[in-house]
Design a protein around this motif. Structure first.
Motif, PDB file in Angstrom:
ATOM      1  N   GLY A  20     -16.932  18.563  52.629  1.00 51.98           N
ATOM      2  CA  GLY A  20     -17.171  19.592  51.628  1.00 51.98           C
ATOM      3  C   GLY A  20     -16.139  19.493  50.520  1.00 51.98           C
ATOM      4  O   GLY A  20     -15.314  18.583  50.483  1.00 51.98           O
ATOM      5  N   VAL A  24     -14.832  26.207  49.627  1.00 52.40           N
ATOM      6  CA  VAL A  24     -15.331  26.235  51.004  1.00 52.40           C
ATOM      7  C   VAL A  24     -14.413  25.430  51.917  1.00 52.40           C
ATOM      8  O   VAL A  24     -14.001  25.896  52.978  1.00 52.40           O
ATOM      9  CB  VAL A  24     -16.782  25.704  51.076  1.00 52.40           C
ATOM     10  CG1 VAL A  24     -17.244  25.627  52.510  1.00 52.40           C
ATOM     11  CG2 VAL A  24     -17.700  26.584  50.264  1.00 52.40           C
ATOM     12  N   LYS A  25     -14.054  24.237  51.500  1.00 46.95           N
ATOM     13  CA  LYS A  25     -13.156  23.410  52.302  1.00 46.95           C
ATOM     14  C   LYS A  25     -11.790  24.078  52.444  1.00 46.95           C
ATOM     15  O   LYS A  25     -11.199  24.083  53.522  1.00 46.95           O
ATOM     16  CB  LYS A  25     -13.005  22.021  51.673  1.00 46.95           C
ATOM     17  CG  LYS A  25     -12.176  21.085  52.515  1.00 46.95           C
ATOM     18  CD  LYS A  25     -12.140  19.701  51.931  1.00 46.95           C
ATOM     19  CE  LYS A  25     -11.318  18.764  52.791  1.00 46.95           C
ATOM     20  NZ  LYS A  25     -11.293  17.414  52.242  1.00 46.95           N
ATOM     21  N   ARG A  27     -11.102  27.246  52.372  1.00 45.18           N
ATOM     22  CA  ARG A  27     -11.218  28.412  53.258  1.00 45.18           C
ATOM     23  C   ARG A  27     -11.221  27.978  54.720  1.00 45.18           C
ATOM     24  O   ARG A  27     -10.566  28.579  55.555  1.00 45.18           O
ATOM     25  CB  ARG A  27     -12.496  29.187  52.930  1.00 45.18           C
ATOM     26  CG  ARG A  27     -12.663  30.461  53.734  1.00 45.18           C
ATOM     27  CD  ARG A  27     -13.827  31.282  53.214  1.00 45.18           C
ATOM     28  NE  ARG A  27     -15.070  30.555  53.192  1.00 45.18           N
ATOM     29  CZ  ARG A  27     -15.943  30.537  54.196  1.00 45.18           C
ATOM     30  NH1 ARG A  27     -15.703  31.193  55.291  1.00 45.18           N
ATOM     31  NH2 ARG A  27     -17.066  29.856  54.080  1.00 45.18           N
ATOM     32  N   ILE A  28     -11.931  26.896  55.013  1.00 48.78           N
ATOM     33  CA  ILE A  28     -11.975  26.395  56.387  1.00 48.78           C
ATOM     34  C   ILE A  28     -10.603  25.873  56.800  1.00 48.78           C
ATOM     35  O   ILE A  28     -10.150  26.117  57.922  1.00 48.78           O
ATOM     36  CB  ILE A  28     -13.068  25.318  56.524  1.00 48.78           C
ATOM     37  CG1 ILE A  28     -14.447  25.955  56.360  1.00 48.78           C
ATOM     38  CG2 ILE A  28     -12.983  24.638  57.893  1.00 48.78           C
ATOM     39  CD1 ILE A  28     -15.587  24.962  56.279  1.00 48.78           C
ATOM     40  N   LEU A  61     -18.732  31.518  62.100  1.00 51.90           N
ATOM     41  CA  LEU A  61     -18.999  30.582  61.013  1.00 51.90           C
ATOM     42  C   LEU A  61     -20.494  30.510  60.738  1.00 51.90           C
ATOM     43  O   LEU A  61     -21.294  30.551  61.672  1.00 51.90           O
ATOM     44  CB  LEU A  61     -18.527  29.175  61.392  1.00 51.90           C
ATOM     45  CG  LEU A  61     -17.045  28.964  61.573  1.00 51.90           C
ATOM     46  CD1 LEU A  61     -16.796  27.610  62.206  1.00 51.90           C
ATOM     47  CD2 LEU A  61     -16.352  29.047  60.231  1.00 51.90           C
ATOM     48  N   ARG A  62     -20.838  30.364  59.480  1.00 51.57           N
ATOM     49  CA  ARG A  62     -22.231  30.127  59.127  1.00 51.57           C
ATOM     50  C   ARG A  62     -22.604  28.701  59.524  1.00 51.57           C
ATOM     51  O   ARG A  62     -21.745  27.825  59.624  1.00 51.57           O
ATOM     52  CB  ARG A  62     -22.429  30.296  57.628  1.00 51.57           C
ATOM     53  CG  ARG A  62     -22.293  31.737  57.185  1.00 51.57           C
ATOM     54  CD  ARG A  62     -22.421  31.836  55.711  1.00 51.57           C
ATOM     55  NE  ARG A  62     -21.104  31.490  55.162  1.00 51.57           N
ATOM     56  CZ  ARG A  62     -20.803  31.513  53.880  1.00 51.57           C
ATOM     57  NH1 ARG A  62     -21.717  31.814  53.000  1.00 51.57           N
ATOM     58  NH2 ARG A  62     -19.598  31.213  53.478  1.00 51.57           N
ATOM     59  N   ASP A  65     -21.408  26.123  57.054  1.00 55.78           N
ATOM     60  CA  ASP A  65     -19.985  25.813  57.151  1.00 55.78           C
ATOM     61  C   ASP A  65     -19.707  24.975  58.375  1.00 55.78           C
ATOM     62  O   ASP A  65     -18.891  24.048  58.340  1.00 55.78           O
ATOM     63  CB  ASP A  65     -19.158  27.089  57.201  1.00 55.78           C
ATOM     64  CG  ASP A  65     -19.226  27.883  55.897  1.00 55.78           C
ATOM     65  OD1 ASP A  65     -19.631  27.297  54.871  1.00 55.78           O
ATOM     66  OD2 ASP A  65     -18.882  29.073  55.920  1.00 55.78           O
TER      67      ASP A  65
END
Length: 72
Positions: A20, A24-25, A27-28, A61-62, A65
């Motif tokens: 990603g 997003v990356k 946040r992970i 997690l979605r 994701d």
């Protein structure tokens, strides 16, 4: 490539790489799961979200994701 989305409920996997880009990356990565062992605890009836246990806490997690997290 096996992702966290493919791991069955009740099994563990080690996070190897994050895919990603952008927010997003980041946040992970901020969740602290890169290089750690995760246990898939629950999957919602329709498959979204996925609840994992990592470093002593539960994290939801979605599916989108979870598909960006490569595991071994």
């Amino acid at each position: 490539m096996k992702t966290l989305r493919d791991v069955k409920c009740g099994t563990s996997a080690r996070v190897m790489k994050l895919h990603g880009d952008g927010a997003v990356k980041r946040r992970i990565m901020d969740m602290g799961i890169k290089g750690t062992e995760v246990l898939v605890r629950k999957v919602a009836p329709l498959g979204d979200p996925i609840e994992v246990k990592v470093r002593g806490y539960e994290l939801s997690l979605r599916k989108a994701d979870a598909a960006m997290i490569e595991v071994l």
